[in-house]
Design a protein around this motif. Structure first.
Motif, mmCIF file in Angstrom:
data_model
loop_
_atom_site.group_PDB
_atom_site.id
_atom_site.type_symbol
_atom_site.label_atom_id
_atom_site.label_comp_id
_atom_site.label_asym_id
_atom_site.label_seq_id
_atom_site.Cartn_x
_atom_site.Cartn_y
_atom_site.Cartn_z
ATOM 1 N N LEU A 111 6.439 4.334 -1.120
ATOM 2 C CA LEU A 111 5.639 5.204 -1.977
ATOM 3 C C LEU A 111 5.441 4.541 -3.333
ATOM 4 N N CYS A 112 4.242 4.721 -3.900
ATOM 5 C CA CYS A 112 4.026 4.262 -5.270
ATOM 6 C C CYS A 112 4.824 5.196 -6.198
ATOM 7 N N LEU A 113 5.062 4.735 -7.415
ATOM 8 C CA LEU A 113 5.881 5.538 -8.328
ATOM 9 C C LEU A 113 5.220 6.865 -8.661
ATOM 10 N N SER A 114 3.898 6.871 -8.625
ATOM 11 C CA SER A 114 3.189 8.107 -8.909
ATOM 12 C C SER A 114 3.472 9.139 -7.821
ATOM 13 N N CYS A 115 3.347 8.731 -6.567
ATOM 14 C CA CYS A 115 3.624 9.663 -5.471
ATOM 15 C C CYS A 115 5.108 10.032 -5.439
ATOM 16 N N ALA A 116 5.972 9.127 -5.851
ATOM 17 C CA ALA A 116 7.408 9.399 -5.833
ATOM 18 C C ALA A 116 7.846 10.208 -7.057
ATOM 19 N N LYS A 148 0.868 -1.161 0.000
ATOM 20 C CA LYS A 148 0.000 0.000 0.000
ATOM 21 C C LYS A 148 0.914 1.223 0.000
ATOM 22 N N CYS A 149 0.530 2.251 -0.740
ATOM 23 C CA CYS A 149 1.341 3.463 -0.747
ATOM 24 C C CYS A 149 1.085 4.251 0.537
ATOM 25 N N ASP A 150 2.151 4.654 1.200
ATOM 26 C CA ASP A 150 1.999 5.373 2.458
ATOM 27 C C ASP A 150 1.623 6.827 2.267
ATOM 28 N N GLU A 151 1.602 7.278 1.023
ATOM 29 C CA GLU A 151 1.180 8.658 0.814
ATOM 30 C C GLU A 151 -0.256 8.738 0.302
ATOM 31 N N CYS A 152 -0.548 8.096 -0.820
ATOM 32 C CA CYS A 152 -1.922 8.180 -1.357
ATOM 33 C C CYS A 152 -2.814 7.076 -0.788
ATOM 34 N N ARG A 153 -2.250 6.167 -0.016
ATOM 35 C CA ARG A 153 -2.983 5.093 0.668
ATOM 36 C C ARG A 153 -3.582 4.080 -0.286
HETATM 37 ZN ZN LIG Z 1 0.958 6.788 -3.827
#
Ligand SMILES: [Zn+2]
Length: 230
Positions: A44-49, A21-26
């Motif tokens: 983090l997912c690549l999108s959030c990163a 699970k992405c810790d930023e966008c959940r």
């Molecule tokens: Zn994310």
């Protein structure tokens, strides 16, 4: 602007071996997600990163890899845990599409690269939902009339590729709301029209790098928001 700090080390992307699970966008990223580790922020997912505009070049062609890396402002090593060998193994490199194309041109002496490229492009296109791309591009132009049409299409293709690879998202509809379109446009501007990627590559954190290019991003947004007539 201040000169970027010296480059620290390669950015790393890990292919996860369990549900993550992405810790930023959940967002639930599924069992084989590509993530980066961001210190105490977790995964983090690549999108959030801000790495999801990069394309994957699998290991195997040393010359192509070396050249693509050289041409790419931002690149990241992709690693996967090997249960058998109990260590991370390199799977390839994430690089800018333009850098990969340039590297392929450099390697064209090698006819093979041309064939591989055709395969890769066909694969990429096959994954896109063309109707959705068109709809998204129209929405971009509706909100940002002065955005060049080819840019709108490229933003739309990127958004589409991103949502098609995700799980558990009421994807398409959600992505067409004004805020989501704005985020996609902002991300594009940041990567393409500002030195943001260079800053990331030189070890800047996303927060400080975003702050640094904020005014430049805003200026382009305002320009694109104007009606075509004005
Ligand atoms: Zn994310």
């Amino acid at each position: 602007m201040k000169g970027p700090a010296p480059r620290r080390e390669d950015l790393k992307v890990f292919i996860s071996s369990r549900d993550s699970k992405c810790d930023e966008c959940r967002e639930d990223l599924g069992p084989k997600a590509w993530v980066t580790l961001a210190g105490d922020k977790g995964a983090l997912c690549l999108s959030c990163a801000d790495l999801d505009h990069l394309v994957f070049l699998p290991s195997g062609d040393a010359a192509l890899t070396r050249r693509a890396r050289k041409h790419s402002t931002l690149s990241a090593v992709v690693l996967k845990w090997s249960k058998a060998r109990k260590r991370y193994e390199r799977q390839g490199l994430l690089v800018e599409e333009a850098a990969l194309q340039q590297a392929e041109i450099d390697c064209l002496v090698d006819q093979d690269a041309r064939a591989q490229r055709r395969v890769r492009e066909a694969e990429r296109r096959a994954e896109l939902d063309l109707a959705y791309v068109k709809q998204f591009a129209e929405r971009v132009l509706q909100l940002y009339p002065k955005c060049p049409a080819t840019t709108a299409t490229s933003i739309a293709e990127h958004a589409c590729a991103k949502y098609s690879g995700r799980v558990g998202r009421s994807a398409a509809a959600k992505a067409l709301d004004g805020q989501a379109v704005r985020l996609a446009v902002v991300a594009h501007i940041r990567h393409v029209e500002t030195p943001y990627d260079k800053l990331l590559m030189n070890g800047w954190g996303r927060t400080e790098a975003r702050h640094e290019v904020e005014d430049a991003v805003q200026a382009v947004l305002e320009e694109w928001q104007q009606d075509r007539g004005t």
